[in-house]
Design an enzyme around this catalytic site. Structure first.
Site, PDB file in Angstrom:
ATOM      1  N   SER A   1      -4.368  -6.488 -10.515  1.00 23.89           N
ATOM      2  CA  SER A   1      -2.722  -6.334 -10.422  1.00 23.89           C
ATOM      3  C   SER A   1      -2.369  -7.306 -11.416  1.00 23.89           C
ATOM      4  O   SER A   1      -2.958  -8.172 -12.211  1.00 23.89           O
ATOM      5  CB  SER A   1      -2.626  -7.168  -9.161  1.00 23.89           C
ATOM      6  OG  SER A   1      -0.994  -7.707  -9.211  1.00 23.89           O
TER       7      SER A   1
ATOM      8  N   TYR B   1      -2.761 -14.240  -3.354  1.00 23.77           N
ATOM      9  CA  TYR B   1      -3.048 -12.737  -3.841  1.00 23.77           C
ATOM     10  C   TYR B   1      -3.458 -12.352  -5.152  1.00 23.77           C
ATOM     11  O   TYR B   1      -4.641 -11.801  -5.434  1.00 23.77           O
ATOM     12  CB  TYR B   1      -1.581 -11.696  -3.678  1.00 23.77           C
ATOM     13  CG  TYR B   1      -1.619 -10.453  -4.229  1.00 23.77           C
ATOM     14  CD1 TYR B   1      -2.421  -9.424  -3.636  1.00 23.77           C
ATOM     15  CD2 TYR B   1      -0.951 -10.058  -5.408  1.00 23.77           C
ATOM     16  CE1 TYR B   1      -2.568  -8.080  -4.114  1.00 23.77           C
ATOM     17  CE2 TYR B   1      -1.161  -8.695  -5.884  1.00 23.77           C
ATOM     18  CZ  TYR B   1      -1.813  -7.788  -4.973  1.00 23.77           C
ATOM     19  OH  TYR B   1      -1.757  -6.395  -5.734  1.00 23.77           O
TER      20      TYR B   1
HETATM   21  N1  LIG Z   1       2.080  -0.875  -5.555  1.00 22.35           N
HETATM   22  C1  LIG Z   1       1.894  -1.950  -6.567  1.00 22.35           C
HETATM   23  O1  LIG Z   1       2.916  -1.856  -7.340  1.00 22.35           O
HETATM   24  C2  LIG Z   1       0.695  -2.592  -7.003  1.00 22.35           C
HETATM   25  C3  LIG Z   1       0.669  -3.239  -8.087  1.00 22.35           C
HETATM   26  C4  LIG Z   1      -0.438  -4.224  -8.421  1.00 22.35           C
HETATM   27  C5  LIG Z   1      -1.716  -3.818  -7.722  1.00 22.35           C
HETATM   28  N2  LIG Z   1      -1.610  -3.065  -6.787  1.00 22.35           N
HETATM   29  C6  LIG Z   1      -2.816  -2.706  -5.927  1.00 22.35           C
HETATM   30  O2  LIG Z   1      -2.945  -1.383  -5.787  1.00 22.35           O
HETATM   31  C7  LIG Z   1      -3.906  -0.941  -4.552  1.00 22.35           C
HETATM   32  C8  LIG Z   1      -3.114   0.029  -3.942  1.00 22.35           C
HETATM   33  O3  LIG Z   1      -1.592  -0.484  -3.567  1.00 22.35           O
HETATM   34  P1  LIG Z   1      -0.603   0.319  -2.689  1.00 22.35           P
HETATM   35  O4  LIG Z   1       0.709  -0.103  -3.478  1.00 22.35           O
HETATM   36  O5  LIG Z   1      -0.984   1.519  -2.699  1.00 22.35           O
HETATM   37  O6  LIG Z   1      -0.603  -0.538  -1.330  1.00 22.35           O
HETATM   38  P2  LIG Z   1      -0.590  -0.053   0.241  1.00 22.35           P
HETATM   39  O7  LIG Z   1      -0.580  -0.984   1.191  1.00 22.35           O
HETATM   40  O8  LIG Z   1       0.213   0.998   0.166  1.00 22.35           O
HETATM   41  O9  LIG Z   1      -2.191   0.561   0.439  1.00 22.35           O
HETATM   42  C9  LIG Z   1      -3.185  -0.208   0.572  1.00 22.35           C
HETATM   43  C10 LIG Z   1      -3.824   0.502   1.953  1.00 22.35           C
HETATM   44  O10 LIG Z   1      -5.115  -0.088   2.201  1.00 22.35           O
HETATM   45  C11 LIG Z   1      -5.139  -0.193   3.548  1.00 22.35           C
HETATM   46  N3  LIG Z   1      -5.984  -1.289   4.075  1.00 22.35           N
HETATM   47  C12 LIG Z   1      -5.449  -2.590   3.578  1.00 22.35           C
HETATM   48  N4  LIG Z   1      -6.727  -3.395   4.128  1.00 22.35           N
HETATM   49  C13 LIG Z   1      -7.555  -2.744   4.375  1.00 22.35           C
HETATM   50  C14 LIG Z   1      -8.915  -2.577   5.024  1.00 22.35           C
HETATM   51  N5  LIG Z   1      -9.484  -3.949   5.472  1.00 22.35           N
HETATM   52  N6  LIG Z   1      -9.650  -1.741   5.435  1.00 22.35           N
HETATM   53  C15 LIG Z   1      -9.504  -0.400   5.206  1.00 22.35           C
HETATM   54  N7  LIG Z   1      -8.122  -0.159   4.619  1.00 22.35           N
HETATM   55  C16 LIG Z   1      -7.269  -1.138   4.286  1.00 22.35           C
HETATM   56  C17 LIG Z   1      -3.845  -0.391   4.009  1.00 22.35           C
HETATM   57  O11 LIG Z   1      -3.686   0.275   5.311  1.00 22.35           O
HETATM   58  C18 LIG Z   1      -3.023   0.702   3.093  1.00 22.35           C
HETATM   59  O12 LIG Z   1      -2.813   1.824   3.571  1.00 22.35           O
HETATM   60  C19 LIG Z   1      -3.784  -2.656  -3.788  1.00 22.35           C
HETATM   61  O13 LIG Z   1      -5.256  -2.871  -4.109  1.00 22.35           O
HETATM   62  C20 LIG Z   1      -2.694  -3.036  -4.383  1.00 22.35           C
HETATM   63  O14 LIG Z   1      -3.302  -4.700  -4.224  1.00 22.35           O
HETATM   64  C21 LIG Z   1      -0.533  -2.335  -6.370  1.00 22.35           C
END
Ligand SMILES: NC(=O)c1ccc[n+]([C@@H]2O[C@H](COP(=O)([O-])OP(=O)(O)OC[C@H]3O[C@@H](n4cnc5c(N)ncnc54)[C@H](O)[C@@H]3O)[C@@H](O)[C@H]2O)c1
Length: 346
Positions: free
Chosen positions: A144, A169
Site C-alpha cells: 500500500s 495498517y
Molecule cells: N483499495 C485500495 O485503495 C487499496 C489501496 C492500497 C492497498 N490495498 C490493498 O489491496 C488489497 C485489496 O483491497 P480491496 O480494496 O480490494 O479490499 P477489500 O476489503 O474489498 O478486499 C479484501 C478481501 O479480503 C477478504 N479478507 C480479509 N481478511 C481475510 C482473511 N483473513 N481470510 C480470507 N479473506 C479475507 C475480505 O473479505 C475482502 O473481500 C488489500 O490487501 C488492501 O490492503 C487496497
C-alpha cells in the site's frame, strides 16, 4: 534454490485471495474473461456490507473457469487445504484487513489477516516446492501507498526510506514486503509487492471516500472533509490496477545483485488530485448520471490520526519494466463509478 521461472504451466490455476473484495473481484473478472482458470478465496468477513461481496461473487460465478473456496487466511489449515485442493501456479494475495482508520480501533484484525495470514501464504508457497507438489512460479501481493507515511518528498519512490509507518495498517503492509523478501531469499520464491494508491471504481469499497461521499451526497447527508480538504491522493482507477497486475503475472522478478527474486512496485496514477477537486468532480459525475443538481453539505474538520497529507506514485519502474502506467482520468473514472452506483442501487 528453486528455479521457479520454469515452474509455471498455463494449465495451473491462478489463486486470487480476496476475490470477493473490490480489487480481487476486478482482477478475477478480467482473467476469467481471457479464459484463465481462477480460484478465488475469501472469508467474506463483514468489515463492510457482505451483500456487496456476494454481488461480486455472483458476477464471477457466471464463468465456468471460476471456483470459489471460502476460508480464512489466518487459519493455516484453511490455507493448507486450499493449496492442496487447487495447486496454483501463480498466487495473487489481495485478501487483507484494509483501511487505515479501522486499524486504530481494531488492530488485532490486521495482525490476524495481514501478518499471520500472509505468513500462511508464504509457508504454503514454500511447501508448494515439496516433492510431488505444484511449485508456485510467482507470488504477487498487495502492499500500500500508506507505507510512505507522512513523507513530504514527492513523488514517492520504492527507493525511499519507509521505516516510519504512522498506522498499524501501514506497518503490516511494510512487514509483508520484508517477509516476502526473506522468503524469496531463503527459499527462492519469486515475489512481487504492489503498492496500490487509493483505488476507486465500480464495485468499490463502501468505507472509501468515493463510495461513502456518494452515499451521503445522494441521501442529503453532510460529508466530512478532513484537513479542511487540503489533502492530495493519487486516485487510481481499478481497471488500471488490474492491467498493471495482469502485466506482471507471468513475469516474476529477475534476480537482483544478491540473487534474490523479490521486487516492489508502486501502482498509482502519478497525478495526485486535491480532495476538494475530487469532490467537485464526483458532484459533476453524479449530476450527469442522476440528471439533477445536488446541494452538497460539507463539514470541514482537522486531520485524522493515521491519515497522511498526500500520496503520489513514482511509476518509472512500472514504465521501465512493463511499459505501462495508469491512464484513466479522474473525470472518466468517477463517471464510470457513478453509473455503476446508480445501476447497483436501483
Ligand atoms: N483499495 C485500495 O485503495 C487499496 C489501496 C492500497 C492497498 N490495498 C490493498 O489491496 C488489497 C485489496 O483491497 P480491496 O480494496 O480490494 O479490499 P477489500 O476489503 O474489498 O478486499 C479484501 C478481501 O479480503 C477478504 N479478507 C480479509 N481478511 C481475510 C482473511 N483473513 N481470510 C480470507 N479473506 C479475507 C475480505 O473479505 C475482502 O473481500 C488489500 O490487501 C488492501 O490492503 C487496497
Amino acid at each position: 534454490m528453486i528455479n521457479s521461472a520454469d515452474a509455471h504451466s498455463a494449465a495451473e490455476p491462478i489463486l486470487i485471495t480476496g476475490a470477493a473484495g473490490f480489487i480481487g473481484f476486478h482482477l478475477s473478472q478480467y482473467l476469467l474473461r481471457q479464459g484463465v482458470r481462477v480460484v478465488g478465496f475469501d472469508n467474506l468477513n463483514d468489515y463492510y456490507d457482505v451483500r456487496l461481496k456476494h454481488a461480486r461473487l455472483e458476477k464471477l460465478y457466471e464463468y465456468e473457469n471460476f471456483i470459489f473456496i471460502k476460508g480464512d487466511l489466518a487459519d493455516d489449515e484453511d490455507v493448507g487445504a486450499l493449496f492442496a485442493e487447487c495447486s496454483p501456479g501463480i498466487v495473487v494475495n489481495l485478501a487483507a484487513q484494509a483501511g487505515v482508520r479501522y486499524s486504530i480501533t481494531n488492530p488485532k484484525a490486521y495482525i490476524d489477516s495481514n501478518i499471520v495470514g500472509f505468513f500462511n501464504i508464504l509457508e504454503a508457497c514454500r511447501h508448494s516446492f515439496d516433492p510431488g507438489k505444484t511449485p508456485v512460479a510467482h507470488l504477487l501481493y498487495a502492499s500500500s501507498s500508506s507505507v510512505y507515511g507522512n513523507q513530504r518528498k514527492t513523488p514517492f519512490s520504492t527507493e525511499d526510506d519507509v521505516s516510519k509507518p504512522i498506522s498499524l495498517y501501514a506497518a503490516t503492509k511494510k512487514s509483508n514486503e520484508l517477509m516476502a523478501h526473506a522468503y524469496s531469499h531463503l527459499y527462492g520464491i519469486p515475489t512481487t509487492g504492489l503498492r496500490f494508491f487509493t483505488v476507486y471504481g465500480p464495485y468499490g469499497r463502501p468505507d472509501m471516500a468515493c463510495y461513502s461521499f456518494t452515499e451521503k451526497i445522494l441521501a442529503g447527508d453532510t460529508i466530512k472533509i478532513f484537513n479542511n480538504g487540503d489533502m492530495y491522493r493519487d486516485f487510481t482507477y481499478v481497471d488500471d490496477i488490474v492491467r498493471g497486475i495482469s502485466n506482471m503475472l507471468y513475469v516474476p522478478p529477475i534476480p537482483d545483485q544478491s540473487g534474490v527474486r523479490s521486487k516492489v512496485y508502486n501502482i498509482g496514477n502519478n497525478k495526485p488530485v486535491k480532495l476538494t477537486r475530487f469532490i467537485e468532480q464526483l458532484e459533476l459525475s453524479l449530476e450527469e448520471v442522476y440528471n439533477r443538481a445536488f446541494n452538497v453539505k460539507k463539514e470541514y474538520l482537522p486531520m485524522q490520526a493515521g491519515d497522511v497529507y498526500q500520496t503520489y506514485a513514482d511509476v518509472d519502474d512500472l514504465i521501465a519494466d512493463f511499459n505501462f502506467k495508469p491512464e484513466t482520468s479522474i473525470a472518466d473514472g468517477l463517471l464510470s463509478f457513478a453509473k455503476w452506483y446508480k445501476d447497483y442501487h436501483i
